[in-house]
Design an enzyme around this catalytic site. Structure first.
Site, PDB file in Angstrom:
ATOM      1  N   CYS A 105       0.900  -1.275   0.094  1.00  0.00           N
ATOM      2  CA  CYS A 105      -0.137  -0.106   0.021  1.00  0.00           C
ATOM      3  C   CYS A 105       0.986   1.185  -0.285  1.00  0.00           C
ATOM      4  O   CYS A 105       1.725   1.610   1.022  1.00  0.00           O
ATOM      5  CB  CYS A 105      -0.896  -0.003   1.159  1.00  0.00           C
ATOM      6  SG  CYS A 105      -2.088   1.405   1.263  1.00  0.00           S
ATOM      7  N   CYS A 108       0.329   3.031   3.662  1.00  0.00           N
ATOM      8  CA  CYS A 108       0.645   2.492   4.987  1.00  0.00           C
ATOM      9  C   CYS A 108       1.852   1.232   4.816  1.00  0.00           C
ATOM     10  O   CYS A 108       2.053   0.633   5.860  1.00  0.00           O
ATOM     11  CB  CYS A 108      -0.462   2.022   5.750  1.00  0.00           C
ATOM     12  SG  CYS A 108      -1.179   0.574   5.152  1.00  0.00           S
ATOM     13  N   CYS A 154      -7.461  -1.068   1.361  1.00  0.00           N
ATOM     14  CA  CYS A 154      -6.480  -1.459   2.248  1.00  0.00           C
ATOM     15  C   CYS A 154      -7.011  -1.655   3.520  1.00  0.00           C
ATOM     16  O   CYS A 154      -7.734  -0.786   4.061  1.00  0.00           O
ATOM     17  CB  CYS A 154      -5.041  -0.609   2.288  1.00  0.00           C
ATOM     18  SG  CYS A 154      -3.927  -0.920   3.572  1.00  0.00           S
ATOM     19  N   CYS A 157      -5.243   1.124   6.320  1.00  0.00           N
ATOM     20  CA  CYS A 157      -5.426   2.726   6.066  1.00  0.00           C
ATOM     21  C   CYS A 157      -6.882   3.017   5.469  1.00  0.00           C
ATOM     22  O   CYS A 157      -7.026   4.185   5.154  1.00  0.00           O
ATOM     23  CB  CYS A 157      -4.108   3.219   5.780  1.00  0.00           C
ATOM     24  SG  CYS A 157      -4.072   2.803   3.917  1.00  0.00           S
ATOM     25  N   CYS A 177      -8.318  -5.576 -10.017  1.00  0.00           N
ATOM     26  CA  CYS A 177      -7.890  -4.786 -10.880  1.00  0.00           C
ATOM     27  C   CYS A 177      -7.569  -3.316 -10.262  1.00  0.00           C
ATOM     28  O   CYS A 177      -8.344  -2.652  -9.360  1.00  0.00           O
ATOM     29  CB  CYS A 177      -9.054  -4.403 -11.756  1.00  0.00           C
ATOM     30  SG  CYS A 177      -8.925  -3.120 -13.049  1.00  0.00           S
TER      31      CYS A 177
END
Length: 190
Positions: A105, A108, A154, A157, A177
């Site tokens: 990510c 984070c 995510c 976060c 995607c």
């Protein structure tokens, strides 16, 4: 228009009904502000640089103000992850990335995808047939733009990552995607 200079709503509405629009709309979403989730703890699975699981761990959610996210991220990453925008197809740096490693990510650093599950979908966005761990992503209904889709974010976060569809390859039949600007790639070590 948003920070990327590209109106998803205008693109989609201007091309509704064409086969190209239907294929490209698969990952697109209009930019809207995200609801800030309250701070708390979440369970995620940690991975080392080789992609080996280090087990699950309860960690605090990463919660920041809109201004803090804007300072941390570039414009494109900010609008995609914090306002559910979408990068232009075939514009992301990871669409054609074939290196071996992990995608984390951008907000984070939580491990999200392993390059070994990446495949060429032809959609213009990096696509994976599964996340590195279902513990690290959330999937929620997205009924925007007159479509029924599943948004992926995510877990740590709440960054918007992209969407998941049921037109992927075996063994899962899924296509995650993702937007390149919501990810950071780390080459696999050892």
């Amino acid at each position: 228009m948003n920070g990327s200079g590209f109106s998803r709503r205008g693109f989609l509405l201007g091309a509704v009904g064409t086969p190209l629009a239907l294929g490209l709309a698969g990952c697109a979403r209009a930019a809207e502000p995200r609801q800030v989730k309250p701070a708390g703890d979440v369970m995620i699975e940690n991975f080392d640089a080789t992609g080996k699981s280090l087990g699950k761990e309860k960690v605090p959610m990463v919660v920041k103000s809109d201004d803090e996210w804007r300072k941390q991220l570039g414009d494109a990453s900010y609008y995609v992850t914090r306002h559910e925008d979408t990068e232009r197809p075939f514009s992301g740096k990871y669409n054609d990335n074939h290196a071996d490693g992990l995608y984390r990510c951008i907000c984070c650093d939580t491990a999200l995808y392993d390059s070994r599950t990446k495949f060429e979908s032809g959609t213009g966005w990096p696509s994976f047939w599964k996340p590195i761990s279902s513990s690290n992503v959330n999937e929620t209904a997205d009924n925007s733009l007159m479509m029924q889709r599943t948004a992926v974010s995510c877990r740590r976060c709440d960054a918007h990552l992209g969407h998941v569809f049921d037109d992927g390859p075996d063994p899962t039949g899924l296509r995650y995607c993702m937007n390149s600007v919501s990810l950071k790639f780390y080459p696999r070590t050892a």
